[in-house]
Design a protein around this motif. Sequence first.
Motif, PDB file in Angstrom:
ATOM      1  N   ILE A  40       0.847  -1.202   0.000  1.00 53.19           N
ATOM      2  CA  ILE A  40       0.000   0.000   0.000  1.00 53.19           C
ATOM      3  C   ILE A  40       0.878   1.246   0.000  1.00 53.19           C
ATOM      4  CG2 ILE A  40      -1.717   1.321   1.307  1.00 53.19           C
ATOM      5  CD1 ILE A  40      -2.766  -1.380   2.384  1.00 53.19           C
ATOM      6  N   GLU A  48       2.224   1.871  -3.383  1.00 50.09           N
ATOM      7  CA  GLU A  48       1.168   2.390  -4.264  1.00 50.09           C
ATOM      8  C   GLU A  48       0.919   3.874  -3.987  1.00 50.09           C
ATOM      9  OE1 GLU A  48      -2.722   0.649  -5.310  1.00 50.09           O
ATOM     10  OE2 GLU A  48      -2.093  -1.043  -4.064  1.00 50.09           O
ATOM     11  N   VAL A  49       0.864   4.220  -2.697  1.00 52.67           N
ATOM     12  CA  VAL A  49       0.622   5.624  -2.341  1.00 52.67           C
ATOM     13  C   VAL A  49       1.766   6.486  -2.860  1.00 52.67           C
ATOM     14  CG1 VAL A  49       0.445   7.269  -0.436  1.00 52.67           C
ATOM     15  CG2 VAL A  49      -0.786   5.100  -0.298  1.00 52.67           C
ATOM     16  N   PHE A  88      -4.772   4.422   5.673  1.00 47.94           N
ATOM     17  CA  PHE A  88      -5.065   3.161   4.995  1.00 47.94           C
ATOM     18  C   PHE A  88      -4.737   2.020   5.947  1.00 47.94           C
ATOM     19  CE2 PHE A  88      -4.266   6.057   1.515  1.00 47.94           C
ATOM     20  CZ  PHE A  88      -5.152   5.666   0.520  1.00 47.94           C
ATOM     21  N   PRO A 141      -8.349  -2.876  -0.291  1.00 48.17           N
ATOM     22  CA  PRO A 141      -9.494  -1.981  -0.435  1.00 48.17           C
ATOM     23  C   PRO A 141     -10.790  -2.473   0.224  1.00 48.17           C
ATOM     24  CG  PRO A 141      -9.239  -3.263  -2.425  1.00 48.17           C
ATOM     25  CD  PRO A 141      -8.127  -3.679  -1.496  1.00 48.17           C
ATOM     26  N   PRO A 170     -10.547   3.403   3.632  1.00 47.82           N
ATOM     27  CA  PRO A 170      -9.605   4.308   4.288  1.00 47.82           C
ATOM     28  C   PRO A 170     -10.364   5.377   5.078  1.00 47.82           C
ATOM     29  CG  PRO A 170      -9.214   4.213   1.905  1.00 47.82           C
ATOM     30  CD  PRO A 170     -10.524   3.542   2.164  1.00 47.82           C
ATOM     31  N   THR A 197      -7.547   0.313  -6.800  1.00 49.28           N
ATOM     32  CA  THR A 197      -6.193   0.615  -6.353  1.00 49.28           C
ATOM     33  C   THR A 197      -6.208   1.883  -5.505  1.00 49.28           C
ATOM     34  OG1 THR A 197      -5.761   1.998  -8.270  1.00 49.28           O
ATOM     35  CG2 THR A 197      -5.274  -0.358  -8.510  1.00 49.28           C
ATOM     36  N   VAL A 198      -5.071   2.156  -4.881  1.00 45.76           N
ATOM     37  CA  VAL A 198      -4.911   3.423  -4.161  1.00 45.76           C
ATOM     38  C   VAL A 198      -5.158   4.588  -5.109  1.00 45.76           C
ATOM     39  CG1 VAL A 198      -3.195   4.918  -3.063  1.00 45.76           C
ATOM     40  CG2 VAL A 198      -3.359   2.512  -2.393  1.00 45.76           C
TER      41      VAL A 198
END
Length: 228
Positions: free
Chosen positions: A18, A21-22, A66, A71, A75, A115-116
């Motif tokens: 995560i 991804e962020v 998050f 997912p 969040p 996705t993020v």
Amino acid sequence: MGKVTPPAVGIIDRLNDILNEVLAYIVVEQPELAARVHKDMIVVEGKLLVGPTGAWFDVYDVLLVFLPGFPNVEPLVWEVASRVPRTADRHVFPKDGNCCLGVWEEWLICAPSHTVADFMSSPLQSYFESQTYFEMHADWPYGQRSHGIQGVVEAFADVLGVAPRLDLVRDHLAVLAREHHKGHHVCPCGSGRRLRKCHLEQVRAMAGRVSPNMARRMLEGLPKDQPS
Ligand SMILES: [Zn+2]
Ligand SMILES: [Zn+2]
């Protein structure tokens, strides 16, 4: 010092995914946000630029959290400069002060991927764009949903393609929560007829979008009776 239990390895892997991804998203799209691991969460803080990339028209101070279950797990989002009033009619939960970005299950069912980047470019951006619009017009841009249970009923009704009534939504979800849809079951539309002589095709089409697990999760989020 209290005893600190480190997160399990699977959770650490998930948090790293995560976080990556962020970071990949914000380096391009949100240069004024920073992300880090904090306990078993990913915390994202800073200024959220609102509007099309490079043509931003507003900025909000935010805190995003998050959890490893993202997912599936929604969040949490806070606007931290006290610009958005902490009231239900502004889609802020008065108790914890976090933002109500909409009905998470609706996004899980309707968005093509989760996705993020999908989250940050869509529900998160839309929320703050709407807040800016509300400040200017004292109204919501896209006929915003009700806050609270009625908003959940409206969202689920849209997902299912039925009228926004709690009893109707619950009856359809109860059918979708079953693994099989037999023709001799009673149709959830309220006609009193057997499914096979009523909405069997429609129910099968809904089942293609809403899994039994998702239907159970949605049912758990609804009260048994219409709140007064
Ligand atoms: Zn709300
Ligand atoms: Zn029917």
